[in-house]
Design a protein around this motif. Structure first.
Motif, PDB file in Angstrom:
ATOM      1  N   TYR A 175      31.716   6.776  -0.108  1.00  0.00           N
ATOM      2  CA  TYR A 175      30.427   6.743   0.514  1.00  0.00           C
ATOM      3  C   TYR A 175      30.126   8.216   1.277  1.00  0.00           C
ATOM      4  CZ  TYR A 175      28.562   2.327  -0.656  1.00  0.00           C
ATOM      5  OH  TYR A 175      28.249   0.984  -1.300  1.00  0.00           O
ATOM      6  N   GLU A 176      31.199   8.570   2.156  1.00  0.00           N
ATOM      7  CA  GLU A 176      31.113   9.733   2.879  1.00  0.00           C
ATOM      8  C   GLU A 176      31.115  11.037   1.915  1.00  0.00           C
ATOM      9  OE1 GLU A 176      34.482   9.523   5.514  1.00  0.00           O
ATOM     10  OE2 GLU A 176      33.566   7.984   6.624  1.00  0.00           O
ATOM     11  N   ALA A 177      31.651  11.042   0.821  1.00  0.00           N
ATOM     12  CA  ALA A 177      31.728  12.123  -0.106  1.00  0.00           C
ATOM     13  C   ALA A 177      30.218  12.296  -0.672  1.00  0.00           C
ATOM     14  CB  ALA A 177      32.601  11.993  -1.238  1.00  0.00           C
ATOM     15  N   ARG A 178      29.558  11.031  -0.869  1.00  0.00           N
ATOM     16  CA  ARG A 178      27.938  11.070  -1.156  1.00  0.00           C
ATOM     17  C   ARG A 178      27.298  11.439  -0.279  1.00  0.00           C
ATOM     18  NH1 ARG A 178      27.890   5.426  -4.009  1.00  0.00           N
ATOM     19  NH2 ARG A 178      30.132   5.526  -4.468  1.00  0.00           N
ATOM     20  N   GLY A 179      27.589  11.706   1.159  1.00  0.00           N
ATOM     21  CA  GLY A 179      26.618  12.102   1.913  1.00  0.00           C
ATOM     22  C   GLY A 179      26.288  11.108   3.031  1.00  0.00           C
ATOM     23  N   VAL A 180      26.884  10.093   3.147  1.00  0.00           N
ATOM     24  CA  VAL A 180      26.483   8.766   3.880  1.00  0.00           C
ATOM     25  C   VAL A 180      27.111   9.044   5.148  1.00  0.00           C
ATOM     26  CG1 VAL A 180      26.624   6.340   4.145  1.00  0.00           C
ATOM     27  CG2 VAL A 180      26.166   7.106   1.938  1.00  0.00           C
ATOM     28  N   PRO A 181      26.379   8.740   6.222  1.00  0.00           N
ATOM     29  CA  PRO A 181      26.827   8.924   7.577  1.00  0.00           C
ATOM     30  C   PRO A 181      28.205   8.128   7.882  1.00  0.00           C
ATOM     31  CG  PRO A 181      24.789   8.793   7.913  1.00  0.00           C
ATOM     32  CD  PRO A 181      24.946   8.380   6.567  1.00  0.00           C
ATOM     33  N   GLU A 182      29.284   8.348   8.698  1.00  0.00           N
ATOM     34  CA  GLU A 182      30.439   7.825   8.871  1.00  0.00           C
ATOM     35  C   GLU A 182      30.475   6.529   9.147  1.00  0.00           C
ATOM     36  OE1 GLU A 182      34.591   8.346  11.263  1.00  0.00           O
ATOM     37  OE2 GLU A 182      33.509  10.254  10.911  1.00  0.00           O
ATOM     38  N   GLU A 183      29.627   6.074  10.205  1.00  0.00           N
ATOM     39  CA  GLU A 183      29.430   4.646  10.626  1.00  0.00           C
ATOM     40  C   GLU A 183      28.856   3.658   9.397  1.00  0.00           C
ATOM     41  OE1 GLU A 183      27.491   3.693  14.197  1.00  0.00           O
ATOM     42  OE2 GLU A 183      28.581   5.291  15.334  1.00  0.00           O
ATOM     43  N   GLU A 184      27.815   4.306   8.783  1.00  0.00           N
ATOM     44  CA  GLU A 184      27.132   3.620   7.960  1.00  0.00           C
ATOM     45  C   GLU A 184      28.151   3.584   6.646  1.00  0.00           C
ATOM     46  OE1 GLU A 184      24.107   1.523   5.364  1.00  0.00           O
ATOM     47  OE2 GLU A 184      24.184   2.072   7.440  1.00  0.00           O
ATOM     48  N   ALA A 185      28.873   4.617   6.209  1.00  0.00           N
ATOM     49  CA  ALA A 185      29.655   4.378   5.165  1.00  0.00           C
ATOM     50  C   ALA A 185      30.848   3.062   5.159  1.00  0.00           C
ATOM     51  CB  ALA A 185      30.612   5.798   5.023  1.00  0.00           C
ATOM     52  N   GLU A 186      31.288   3.357   6.757  1.00  0.00           N
ATOM     53  CA  GLU A 186      32.187   2.093   7.102  1.00  0.00           C
ATOM     54  C   GLU A 186      31.438   0.732   6.809  1.00  0.00           C
ATOM     55  OE1 GLU A 186      35.594   1.177  10.722  1.00  0.00           O
ATOM     56  OE2 GLU A 186      33.843   2.530  11.074  1.00  0.00           O
ATOM     57  N   ALA A 187      30.483   0.710   7.464  1.00  0.00           N
ATOM     58  CA  ALA A 187      29.821  -0.720   7.414  1.00  0.00           C
ATOM     59  C   ALA A 187      29.714  -1.285   5.930  1.00  0.00           C
ATOM     60  CB  ALA A 187      28.495  -0.864   8.190  1.00  0.00           C
ATOM     61  N   ARG A 188      29.189  -0.293   5.167  1.00  0.00           N
ATOM     62  CA  ARG A 188      29.179  -0.644   3.824  1.00  0.00           C
ATOM     63  C   ARG A 188      30.428  -0.875   3.119  1.00  0.00           C
ATOM     64  NH1 ARG A 188      25.075   3.837   0.959  1.00  0.00           N
ATOM     65  NH2 ARG A 188      23.164   3.593   2.327  1.00  0.00           N
ATOM     66  N   ALA A 189      31.550  -0.451   3.517  1.00  0.00           N
ATOM     67  CA  ALA A 189      32.767  -0.447   2.795  1.00  0.00           C
ATOM     68  C   ALA A 189      33.223  -1.987   3.218  1.00  0.00           C
ATOM     69  CB  ALA A 189      33.825   0.512   3.282  1.00  0.00           C
ATOM     70  N   TRP A 190      33.039  -2.199   4.383  1.00  0.00           N
ATOM     71  CA  TRP A 190      33.512  -3.647   4.818  1.00  0.00           C
ATOM     72  C   TRP A 190      32.796  -4.916   4.230  1.00  0.00           C
ATOM     73  CZ3 TRP A 190      38.117  -4.598   5.933  1.00  0.00           C
ATOM     74  CH2 TRP A 190      39.050  -3.533   6.539  1.00  0.00           C
ATOM     75  N   ALA A 191      31.514  -4.376   4.259  1.00  0.00           N
ATOM     76  CA  ALA A 191      30.413  -5.393   3.458  1.00  0.00           C
ATOM     77  C   ALA A 191      30.933  -5.675   1.823  1.00  0.00           C
ATOM     78  CB  ALA A 191      29.224  -5.006   3.514  1.00  0.00           C
ATOM     79  N   THR A 192      31.276  -4.522   1.415  1.00  0.00           N
ATOM     80  CA  THR A 192      31.874  -4.740  -0.128  1.00  0.00           C
ATOM     81  C   THR A 192      33.002  -5.506   0.027  1.00  0.00           C
ATOM     82  OG1 THR A 192      30.717  -2.434  -0.444  1.00  0.00           O
ATOM     83  CG2 THR A 192      32.405  -3.336  -2.016  1.00  0.00           C
ATOM     84  N   VAL A 193      34.156  -5.077   0.640  1.00  0.00           N
ATOM     85  CA  VAL A 193      35.292  -5.997   0.772  1.00  0.00           C
ATOM     86  C   VAL A 193      35.041  -7.351   0.991  1.00  0.00           C
ATOM     87  CG1 VAL A 193      37.442  -6.142   1.982  1.00  0.00           C
ATOM     88  CG2 VAL A 193      36.783  -4.009   1.369  1.00  0.00           C
ATOM     89  N   ASN A 194      34.188  -7.673   1.890  1.00  0.00           N
ATOM     90  CA  ASN A 194      34.081  -9.013   2.230  1.00  0.00           C
ATOM     91  C   ASN A 194      33.026  -9.598   1.176  1.00  0.00           C
ATOM     92  OD1 ASN A 194      34.961  -8.974   4.807  1.00  0.00           O
ATOM     93  ND2 ASN A 194      32.857  -8.472   5.828  1.00  0.00           N
ATOM     94  N   LYS A 195      32.445  -9.085   0.451  1.00  0.00           N
ATOM     95  CA  LYS A 195      31.624  -9.640  -0.739  1.00  0.00           C
ATOM     96  C   LYS A 195      32.451  -9.962  -1.820  1.00  0.00           C
ATOM     97  CE  LYS A 195      27.689  -9.465  -3.651  1.00  0.00           C
ATOM     98  NZ  LYS A 195      26.056  -9.089  -3.671  1.00  0.00           N
ATOM     99  N   GLN A 196      33.641  -8.933  -2.091  1.00  0.00           N
ATOM    100  CA  GLN A 196      34.577  -9.044  -3.287  1.00  0.00           C
ATOM    101  C   GLN A 196      35.571 -10.216  -2.858  1.00  0.00           C
ATOM    102  OE1 GLN A 196      35.669  -5.082  -3.893  1.00  0.00           O
ATOM    103  NE2 GLN A 196      33.894  -4.659  -5.073  1.00  0.00           N
ATOM    104  N   SER A 197      35.838 -10.156  -1.622  1.00  0.00           N
ATOM    105  CA  SER A 197      37.191 -11.200  -1.370  1.00  0.00           C
ATOM    106  C   SER A 197      36.889 -12.196  -0.384  1.00  0.00           C
ATOM    107  CB  SER A 197      38.423 -10.152  -0.860  1.00  0.00           C
ATOM    108  OG  SER A 197      37.917  -9.793   0.368  1.00  0.00           O
ATOM    109  N   GLY A 198      35.648 -12.447   0.071  1.00  0.00           N
ATOM    110  CA  GLY A 198      35.480 -13.340   1.308  1.00  0.00           C
ATOM    111  C   GLY A 198      35.885 -13.279   2.615  1.00  0.00           C
ATOM    112  N   GLY A 199      36.385 -12.062   2.732  1.00  0.00           N
ATOM    113  CA  GLY A 199      36.763 -11.741   4.257  1.00  0.00           C
ATOM    114  C   GLY A 199      38.333 -11.794   4.285  1.00  0.00           C
TER     115      GLY A 199
END
Length: 132
Positions: free
Chosen positions: A24-48
């Motif tokens: 996400y950061e490589a695509r220009g998303v701010p660091e905090e937003e990228a981290e939030a999206r990353a953890w949301a993706t992990v949670n969605k894929q694995s359930g936490g």
């Protein structure tokens, strides 16, 4: 940083979140937003956190019932019975049906058989009119 304690996550989940965040950061998303999206993706894929392994939440009785149901449906399919056969399909095969009683999927199928152009973009009412 996103809410919650990340200590309950497995190493694999942490690596996955870091990789997604970098992407996400490589695509220009701010660091905090990228981290939030990353953890949301992990949670969605694995359930936490700490959710490794398949079928952890089901007890043996539920697993046994699912296997039995699956075997029953497979046997019915092998014998030529469709377990999900709806009444609209049965009416269509019997020939005594009005177009309004059919589902949009059934109408699309009929339109395909007749070669109706533009059928995939038609609403149900438009399909009925084209088939009439």
């Amino acid at each position: 940083m996103p809410q919650g304690d990340k200590s309950k996550y497995t190493d694999k989940q942490k690596r996955k979140a870091a990789h997604i965040e970098e992407s996400y950061e490589a695509r220009g998303v701010p660091e905090e937003e990228a981290e939030a999206r990353a953890w949301a993706t992990v949670n969605k894929q694995s359930g936490g956190g700490e959710k490794s392994g398949s079928g952890r939440r089901k007890n043996e009785t539920a697993k046994r019932a699912d296997r039995k149901d699956s075997a029953r449906r497979a046997a019915a399919t092998r014998q030529g019975h469709s377990p999900n056969r709806g009444s609209a399909q049965a009416r269509r095969e019997s020939g005594s049906t009005s177009l309004a009683e059919l589902s949009r999927a059934d109408l699309l199928e009929r339109a395909a058989e007749l070669g109706v152009r533009g059928r995939s973009r038609m609403r149900k009412a438009e399909l009925i009119e084209a088939l009439s």
